[in-house]
Design a protein around this motif. Structure first.
Motif, PDB file in Angstrom:
ATOM      1  N   VAL A  71      36.277  31.226  29.571  1.00  0.00           N
ATOM      2  CA  VAL A  71      36.153  31.630  30.962  1.00  0.00           C
ATOM      3  C   VAL A  71      36.132  33.141  31.014  1.00  0.00           C
ATOM      4  O   VAL A  71      36.997  33.813  30.474  1.00  0.00           O
ATOM      5  CB  VAL A  71      37.329  31.092  31.799  1.00  0.00           C
ATOM      6  CG1 VAL A  71      37.249  31.606  33.210  1.00  0.00           C
ATOM      7  CG2 VAL A  71      37.330  29.571  31.787  1.00  0.00           C
ATOM      8  N   CYS A  72      35.107  33.681  31.641  1.00  0.00           N
ATOM      9  CA  CYS A  72      35.020  35.122  31.811  1.00  0.00           C
ATOM     10  C   CYS A  72      35.823  35.488  33.050  1.00  0.00           C
ATOM     11  O   CYS A  72      35.430  35.215  34.182  1.00  0.00           O
ATOM     12  CB  CYS A  72      33.543  35.527  31.995  1.00  0.00           C
ATOM     13  SG  CYS A  72      33.310  37.281  32.235  1.00  0.00           S
ATOM     14  N   LEU A  73      36.985  36.067  32.832  1.00  0.00           N
ATOM     15  CA  LEU A  73      37.919  36.347  33.920  1.00  0.00           C
ATOM     16  C   LEU A  73      37.392  37.492  34.774  1.00  0.00           C
ATOM     17  O   LEU A  73      37.041  38.541  34.280  1.00  0.00           O
ATOM     18  CB  LEU A  73      39.284  36.694  33.382  1.00  0.00           C
ATOM     19  CG  LEU A  73      39.939  35.607  32.511  1.00  0.00           C
ATOM     20  CD1 LEU A  73      41.252  36.124  31.956  1.00  0.00           C
ATOM     21  CD2 LEU A  73      40.150  34.346  33.311  1.00  0.00           C
ATOM     22  N   ALA A  80      29.509  40.808  34.988  1.00  0.00           N
ATOM     23  CA  ALA A  80      30.316  39.804  35.673  1.00  0.00           C
ATOM     24  C   ALA A  80      30.971  40.349  36.941  1.00  0.00           C
ATOM     25  O   ALA A  80      31.605  39.594  37.682  1.00  0.00           O
ATOM     26  CB  ALA A  80      31.386  39.262  34.733  1.00  0.00           C
ATOM     27  N   GLY A  81      30.836  41.630  37.180  1.00  0.00           N
ATOM     28  CA  GLY A  81      31.390  42.221  38.388  1.00  0.00           C
ATOM     29  C   GLY A  81      32.865  42.533  38.323  1.00  0.00           C
ATOM     30  O   GLY A  81      33.515  42.723  39.353  1.00  0.00           O
ATOM     31  N   ILE A  82      33.429  42.602  37.134  1.00  0.00           N
ATOM     32  CA  ILE A  82      34.848  42.940  36.989  1.00  0.00           C
ATOM     33  C   ILE A  82      35.047  44.426  37.269  1.00  0.00           C
ATOM     34  O   ILE A  82      34.288  45.266  36.772  1.00  0.00           O
ATOM     35  CB  ILE A  82      35.345  42.588  35.575  1.00  0.00           C
ATOM     36  CG1 ILE A  82      35.203  41.087  35.332  1.00  0.00           C
ATOM     37  CG2 ILE A  82      36.782  43.022  35.371  1.00  0.00           C
ATOM     38  CD1 ILE A  82      35.537  40.666  33.917  1.00  0.00           C
ATOM     39  N   CYS A 140      34.113  37.561  28.415  1.00  0.00           N
ATOM     40  CA  CYS A 140      32.756  37.639  28.966  1.00  0.00           C
ATOM     41  C   CYS A 140      31.711  37.704  27.859  1.00  0.00           C
ATOM     42  O   CYS A 140      30.637  37.105  27.971  1.00  0.00           O
ATOM     43  CB  CYS A 140      32.638  38.862  29.870  1.00  0.00           C
ATOM     44  SG  CYS A 140      33.617  38.744  31.393  1.00  0.00           S
ATOM     45  N   ALA A 141      32.027  38.423  26.787  1.00  0.00           N
ATOM     46  CA  ALA A 141      31.115  38.487  25.645  1.00  0.00           C
ATOM     47  C   ALA A 141      30.903  37.109  25.045  1.00  0.00           C
ATOM     48  O   ALA A 141      29.784  36.725  24.700  1.00  0.00           O
ATOM     49  CB  ALA A 141      31.662  39.454  24.598  1.00  0.00           C
TER      50      ALA A 141
END
Length: 317
Positions: A312-314, A262-264, A277-278
């Motif tokens: 929501v994948c923060l 996700a690029g976090i 995200c999982a």
């Protein structure tokens, strides 16, 4: 007897086909969480619990590859046991990916170790190449306590062709002979939905064979590896299903490391954001497989049902 395979069938019908692989390495965990933890093993336990909490309504089951815990020594095996206990507390089904393959009394002791006590799981994985006397000692637990197993049949790794594809003098390949023996066992232990107490591991990376294997092995429930990082897709996995059920599809890294994809920023990531995200990755996988299975089953079953709202994948703003 109510076998665990019946329970797994019902979980698939209710939640979808996802098997979340808890093959959790410390380097999959956000660095800030590793620094806060007392040890890498403790960080793995906290991460596992976060992933389980985030995906429990999406995943039909969870699979723990024991090697990831053994490499951390005694502390790692304690985390393995505590993760299994956490799944039991939540009435979630656990597959112990241990690939045991010994015989006779040794096999019976392995069965006791992994179907009772601190390492108790609902299912195990077994390697059959010492013969059926490496499988049958586990059956007593299926008969007495409803336990189940998935036996390596046709796997998803490149080296499967070294042995599994060997042609037999009587015809067919070595993996066909394994399937024949498992089908016999399944007829003797058929549960409510027609599947035997013991199923088979069948990878989804060889698309051209999948439909044939599924037709030949109608009474075997499949544990399906190869999805995601190994190259298998939803359409590939769906070929190994039967009327939208009959198998669970494992994914490990693509779920455990979804926060990386996700690029976090590693420094901004937490267990909470990683778990979000999982959840999103597991939900997308579930929906993709359901849709592929419905298309394969025909227009009457193409509606995708029971889709909970995605988390929501923060990520960084």
């Amino acid at each position: 007897m109510r076998y665990n395979m019946d329970r797994l069938y019902e979980r698939v019908a209710d939640k979808g086909h996802v098997c979340v692989g808890l093959d959790t390495a410390p380097d999959y965990i956000p660095p800030s969480e590793l620094r806060k933890a007392e040890s890498p093993a403790e960080a793995v336990l906290k991460y596992n619990r976060a992933i389980i909490d985030a995906t429990s309504d999406i995943a039909a089951c969870f699979k723990l590859q024991i090697a990831y815990y053994e490499e951390l020594g005694i502390a790692g095996l304690e985390v393995y046991a505590r993760t299994l206990a956490y799944l039991r507390e939540r009435d979630l089904l656990a597959i112990a990916d241990i690939k045991r393959g010994d015989i006779a009394d040794t096999a019976s002791r392995y069965a006791r170790a992994h179907f009772e006590g601190e390492f108790e799981a609902d299912f195990v994985t077994l390697a059959p190449y010492m013969g059926m006397d490496s499988i049958t000692p586990w059956l007593a637990y299926a008969e007495r306590r409803g336990k189940g197993a998935f036996v390596l049949m046709r796997t998803s790794n490149p080296g499967m062709r070294d042995f599994e594809y060997r042609e037999l003098a009587a015809g067919g390949r070595l993996y066909d002979a394994v399937g024949d023996k498992l089908a016999e066992l399944a007829r003797e232990s058929a549960g409510k939905y027609g599947y035997g107490a013991f199923g088979a591991v069948v990878g989804c990376t060889e698309r051209e064979e999948a439909s044939v294997i599924r037709r030949k092995r109608e009474n075997l429930f499949f544990l399906i590896p190869g999805y995601g990082a190994q190259g298998g897709a939803a359409d590939d996995a769906a070929l190994l299903l039967s009327n939208g059920n009959g198998g669970v599809v494992n994914a490990s890294r693509s779920i455990l490391k979804a926060w990386n994809a996700a690029g976090i920023s590693p420094e901004d990531a937490t267990n909470e954001t990683a778990a979000g995200c999982a959840r999103e990755a597991a939900a997308e996988m579930r929906d993709a497989i359901r849709t592929a299975a419905a298309h394969r089953a025909g227009p009457a079953k193409q509606a995708v049902q029971n889709q909970p709202k995605k988390a929501v994948c923060l990520s960084e703003a």
